[in-house]
Write an enzyme that holds these catalytic residues in place. Structure first.
Site, PDB file in Angstrom:
ATOM      1  N   ASP A   1       0.797  -1.259   0.030  1.00 58.87           N
ATOM      2  CA  ASP A   1       0.141  -0.036   0.130  1.00 58.87           C
ATOM      3  C   ASP A   1       0.907   1.447  -0.191  1.00 58.87           C
ATOM      4  O   ASP A   1       1.621   1.578   1.044  1.00 58.87           O
ATOM      5  CB  ASP A   1      -0.932   0.123   1.248  1.00 58.87           C
ATOM      6  CG  ASP A   1      -2.136   0.921   1.017  1.00 58.87           C
ATOM      7  OD1 ASP A   1      -2.345   1.185   0.050  1.00 58.87           O
ATOM      8  OD2 ASP A   1      -2.771   0.850   2.200  1.00 58.87           O
TER       9      ASP A   1
ATOM     10  N   LYS B   1      -8.039  -1.781   3.695  1.00 63.54           N
ATOM     11  CA  LYS B   1      -7.411  -0.487   3.940  1.00 63.54           C
ATOM     12  C   LYS B   1      -7.206   0.083   5.194  1.00 63.54           C
ATOM     13  O   LYS B   1      -6.406   0.654   5.683  1.00 63.54           O
ATOM     14  CB  LYS B   1      -8.332   0.634   3.032  1.00 63.54           C
ATOM     15  CG  LYS B   1      -7.730   1.798   2.633  1.00 63.54           C
ATOM     16  CD  LYS B   1      -6.391   1.603   1.942  1.00 63.54           C
ATOM     17  CE  LYS B   1      -6.208   2.567   0.500  1.00 63.54           C
ATOM     18  NZ  LYS B   1      -5.096   2.402  -0.131  1.00 63.54           N
TER      19      LYS B   1
ATOM     20  N   LYS C   1      -8.917  13.837  -2.702  1.00 59.19           N
ATOM     21  CA  LYS C   1      -9.422  13.034  -1.473  1.00 59.19           C
ATOM     22  C   LYS C   1      -9.169  14.202  -0.313  1.00 59.19           C
ATOM     23  O   LYS C   1      -8.042  14.669  -0.075  1.00 59.19           O
ATOM     24  CB  LYS C   1      -8.568  11.973  -1.305  1.00 59.19           C
ATOM     25  CG  LYS C   1      -8.994  11.138  -0.077  1.00 59.19           C
ATOM     26  CD  LYS C   1      -8.276   9.822   0.090  1.00 59.19           C
ATOM     27  CE  LYS C   1      -6.877   9.832   0.869  1.00 59.19           C
ATOM     28  NZ  LYS C   1      -6.336   8.804   1.027  1.00 59.19           N
TER      29      LYS C   1
ATOM     30  N   LYS D   1       2.549   2.157   3.175  1.00 52.40           N
ATOM     31  CA  LYS D   1       1.684   2.206   4.433  1.00 52.40           C
ATOM     32  C   LYS D   1       1.942   1.175   5.330  1.00 52.40           C
ATOM     33  O   LYS D   1       1.947   1.469   6.502  1.00 52.40           O
ATOM     34  CB  LYS D   1       0.420   2.536   3.692  1.00 52.40           C
ATOM     35  CG  LYS D   1      -0.531   3.584   4.463  1.00 52.40           C
ATOM     36  CD  LYS D   1      -1.817   3.437   4.032  1.00 52.40           C
ATOM     37  CE  LYS D   1      -2.566   3.596   2.899  1.00 52.40           C
ATOM     38  NZ  LYS D   1      -2.440   4.836   2.037  1.00 52.40           N
TER      39      LYS D   1
HETATM   40  P1  NAI Z   1      -8.480   3.229  -9.981  1.00 52.88           P
HETATM   41  O1  NAI Z   1      -9.523   2.661  -9.464  1.00 52.88           O
HETATM   42  O2  NAI Z   1      -8.548   4.418 -10.634  1.00 52.88           O
HETATM   43  O3  NAI Z   1      -7.424   2.236 -10.842  1.00 52.88           O
HETATM   44  C1  NAI Z   1      -7.301   0.713 -10.694  1.00 52.88           C
HETATM   45  C2  NAI Z   1      -7.430   0.234 -11.891  1.00 52.88           C
HETATM   46  O4  NAI Z   1      -7.276  -1.288 -11.822  1.00 52.88           O
HETATM   47  C3  NAI Z   1      -8.661   0.492 -12.598  1.00 52.88           C
HETATM   48  O5  NAI Z   1      -8.442   0.857 -13.829  1.00 52.88           O
HETATM   49  C4  NAI Z   1      -9.398  -0.849 -12.655  1.00 52.88           C
HETATM   50  O6  NAI Z   1     -10.065  -1.368 -13.888  1.00 52.88           O
HETATM   51  C5  NAI Z   1      -8.121  -1.855 -12.826  1.00 52.88           C
HETATM   52  N1  NAI Z   1      -8.287  -3.304 -12.433  1.00 52.88           N
HETATM   53  C6  NAI Z   1      -8.996  -3.891 -11.262  1.00 52.88           C
HETATM   54  N2  NAI Z   1      -8.826  -5.171 -11.024  1.00 52.88           N
HETATM   55  C7  NAI Z   1      -7.988  -5.416 -11.956  1.00 52.88           C
HETATM   56  C8  NAI Z   1      -7.175  -6.673 -12.348  1.00 52.88           C
HETATM   57  N3  NAI Z   1      -7.457  -7.796 -11.743  1.00 52.88           N
HETATM   58  N4  NAI Z   1      -6.256  -6.569 -13.182  1.00 52.88           N
HETATM   59  C9  NAI Z   1      -5.882  -5.470 -13.996  1.00 52.88           C
HETATM   60  N5  NAI Z   1      -6.504  -4.396 -13.615  1.00 52.88           N
HETATM   61  C10 NAI Z   1      -7.721  -4.392 -12.745  1.00 52.88           C
HETATM   62  O7  NAI Z   1      -7.399   3.353  -8.489  1.00 52.88           O
HETATM   63  P2  NAI Z   1      -6.185   4.102  -8.246  1.00 52.88           P
HETATM   64  O8  NAI Z   1      -6.560   5.571  -7.655  1.00 52.88           O
HETATM   65  O9  NAI Z   1      -5.455   4.220  -9.603  1.00 52.88           O
HETATM   66  O10 NAI Z   1      -5.415   3.300  -7.130  1.00 52.88           O
HETATM   67  C11 NAI Z   1      -4.826   1.994  -7.412  1.00 52.88           C
HETATM   68  C12 NAI Z   1      -4.553   1.405  -6.101  1.00 52.88           C
HETATM   69  O11 NAI Z   1      -3.551   1.884  -5.581  1.00 52.88           O
HETATM   70  C13 NAI Z   1      -5.749   1.274  -5.253  1.00 52.88           C
HETATM   71  O12 NAI Z   1      -5.609  -0.218  -4.746  1.00 52.88           O
HETATM   72  C14 NAI Z   1      -5.440   2.101  -4.087  1.00 52.88           C
HETATM   73  O13 NAI Z   1      -5.794   1.986  -2.908  1.00 52.88           O
HETATM   74  C15 NAI Z   1      -3.938   1.964  -4.038  1.00 52.88           C
HETATM   75  N6  NAI Z   1      -3.236   3.318  -3.509  1.00 52.88           N
HETATM   76  C16 NAI Z   1      -3.632   4.529  -3.985  1.00 52.88           C
HETATM   77  C17 NAI Z   1      -3.054   5.629  -3.441  1.00 52.88           C
HETATM   78  C18 NAI Z   1      -3.297   7.030  -3.899  1.00 52.88           C
HETATM   79  O14 NAI Z   1      -2.946   7.917  -3.481  1.00 52.88           O
HETATM   80  N7  NAI Z   1      -3.743   7.294  -5.277  1.00 52.88           N
HETATM   81  C19 NAI Z   1      -2.418   5.593  -2.062  1.00 52.88           C
HETATM   82  C20 NAI Z   1      -2.300   4.409  -1.698  1.00 52.88           C
HETATM   83  C21 NAI Z   1      -2.929   3.202  -2.187  1.00 52.88           C
END
Ligand code: NAI
Length: 505
Positions: A298, A347, A390, A461
């Site tokens: 994370d 989370k 956020k 994290k």
């Molecule tokens: P997002 O939801 O915009 O992107 C995630 C992507 O993963 C989506 O495009 C979705 O279609 C794809 N996806 C889901 N399951 C999948 C799979 N099995 N195989 C391939 N692709 C798949 O989320 P975001 O904002 O980009 O964050 C991504 C991850 O990073 C989340 O788990 C979030 O909790 C984690 N994270 C993000 C932080 C941030 O500040 N943006 C901080 C800490 C963690």
């Protein structure tokens, strides 16, 4: 920068530094501590040849994936863009390696700082070749538009580069992520056979490496937060059991664990950017056998970075945090996914454990287990209007002198993916660098760092550590650890901040 020292040697391929590590061994004698300072000799050998690096992101079409890819292209091609605030130049603000500096010494009592990236030879982020998977088929230009993170003018300028980039079909196990993600899943490898899935992902990696003529590839999970898998030693406990469980398509094998296994089996390090328990013991054994690293869990971006900084300050000042109440509301797809209880629980766990070691270190403030059990509450609400901006609102209540209270109310607008993208880049660049470093203790054979790369804890994290090694969450300690490691490898002196050369030089 060049280091001139009898303890450092450099040729065309390697930089070798000799380091006398000073530590203190503590023995307990009844109620007394006996402290015995000791010196251990280490040699660090860094391969200074910079490889051609490929990175495959799982979740490439998400907010982080598109922001990272687009942000690096903007820097690579020096693309400027306009907003109502004027013309903007691309930069790497928020990247430890690209935009922070390290003190290397003093020049006539003046302290001298150089960029982190210049202390040891590192890959230039603009040279990374990106690829990856997503369960959604959108090309990266449209996906960036959907993400609503990057300014519109920059999106338009990046379109010609990004619209050619289309994620590979991915594996999708609906039970592991929120049901509300189902409508995104139009780019999915068919079938339910997990071994076939593993083999397809392995082939994708091998093809990517070969087609782009890469020296190495690193995989990073930035896809949705999954629920925790129900960990079972018979299913996940060893490499053999894990592969057998994949063969039988066991229901508690998550998509992220399949990616981690594929990475190890293809000789690639794997980084988990989400909180779930992807890196099960069987994955660690596979990584160990393949001689690659795993790191997680994370990304530590806004709220948690601040939390581990503030709590470290309070406890370091002899002030006793008694309650931390963290509210978040966010409107991006990550927030939508976290609105399902099973994903939120993952989370919550990583957000909650991040101050434990800081509190545990101070037995004056927390003499009993019971007192360590402070009120630490995490609330996350999905509010679409907020988008990727956020909002994190934290209240810290601490006990001060004579039963008084000090309360901090912190409001943090996180701009989630603009914080995460440079951090993801650092994880990749540092992981690649650490693949080129070997060390030898007391003149024994050179070996690589431990399979679980806890050196990267500053960026995580809920940092995963090698078994038997306590996790450090305190931000300044995590940063000092990284900074000192690169300094030691470069043959520089580790800074103890006494500044004696300035005071009495
Ligand atoms: P997002 O939801 O915009 O992107 C995630 C992507 O993963 C989506 O495009 C979705 O279609 C794809 N996806 C889901 N399951 C999948 C799979 N099995 N195989 C391939 N692709 C798949 O989320 P975001 O904002 O980009 O964050 C991504 C991850 O990073 C989340 O788990 C979030 O909790 C984690 N994270 C993000 C932080 C941030 O500040 N943006 C901080 C800490 C963690």
């Amino acid at each position: 920068m060049k280091v001139q020292s009898t303890t450092t040697q450099q040729d065309d391929h390697f930089l070798i530094s000799n380091y006398d590590y000073k530590s203190t061994n503590i023995e307990k004698n009844g109620e007394k501590y006996i402290a015995k300072p000791q010196i251990t000799n280490f040699k660090f050998k860094t391969d200074t040849r910079i490889p051609k690096l490929g990175v495959m992101l799982v979740g490439w079409g998400g907010n982080n994936g598109t922001t990272l890819t687009g942000g690096i292209l903007a820097n690579k091609f020096n693309i400027t863009w306009n907003s109502r605030r004027g013309t903007h130049q691309p930069n790497f603000y928020g990247s430890l390696t690209q935009s922070s500096v390290i003190k290397i010494g003093t020049c006539n009592t003046e302290e001298v700082f150089v960029p982190f990236k210049d202390v040891l030879p590192m890959v230039n982020p603009c040279d990374i070749i990106f690829g990856g998977w997503d369960i959604n088929s959108m090309n990266l230009a449209d996906a960036m538009n959907r993400a609503q993170v990057v300014e519109y003018d920059l999106q338009q300028k990046l379109r010609p580069y990004l619209e050619k980039l289309v994620p590979l079909p991915s594996i999708y196990y609906p039970d592991f992520i929120a049901a509300n993600q189902g409508d995104r899943a139009d780019n999915v490898i068919p079938g339910n056979n997990k071994l076939e899935h593993l083999n397809i992902i392995r082939k994708n990696i091998a093809d990517f490496k070969q087609q782009n003529n890469l020296d190495k590839v690193i995989l990073l999970w930035t896809a949705n937060t999954e629920r925790f898998c129900v960990e079972d030693p018979n299913v996940h406990g060893t490499a053999e059991k894990l592969l057998k469980s994949i063969e039988s398509s066991h229901p508690e094998i998550s998509a992220s664990t399949i990616f981690a296994c594929a990475a190890c089996l293809e000789g690639c390090s794997f980084i988990n950017g989400s909180p779930q328990n992807t890196i099960v013991p069987g994955v660690i054994e596979l990584a160990e056998k393949a001689g690659v690293f795993v790191a997680g869990d994370d990304f530590k971006t806004g709220q948690t970075k601040f939390k581990t900084c503030l709590v470290e300050y309070l406890v370091g000042a002899g002030i006793k945090p008694k309650a931390i109440i963290s509210y978040n509301h966010l409107g991006n797809n990550d927030g939508k996914n976290l609105s399902q209880e099973s994903c939120f629980k993952s989370k919550e766990r990583s957000k909650k454990t991040c101050v434990d070691d800081i509190l545990e270190s101070n037995k004056v403030l927390y003499p009993t287990e019971e007192e360590l059990n402070i009120d630490h509450t995490i609330v996350i609400k999905y509010c679409p209007e907020t988008g990727d901006s956020k909002k994190a609102m934290d209240e810290y209540i601490a006990e001060i002198f004579l039963g008084g209270r000090q309360t901090f109310a912190v409001y943090n607008v996180c701009e989630d993916s603009l914080l995460a993208a440079p951090l993801i880049m650092d994880l990749l660049l540092l992981c690649e660098l650490f693949e080129r470093i070997k060390f030898s203790k007391d003149s024994c054979e050179y070996q690589r760092f431990d399979t679980v790369l806890s050196w990267l804890s500053y960026l995580m994290k809920a940092p995963k550590s090698e078994s038997g090694i306590t996790t450090i969450n305190a931000l300044s300690r995590q940063r000092a650890m990284l900074e000192n490691l690169v300094k030691v490898c470069a043959g520089l002196t580790v800074d103890d901040n006494l500044r004696l050369e300035v005071r009495y030089g």
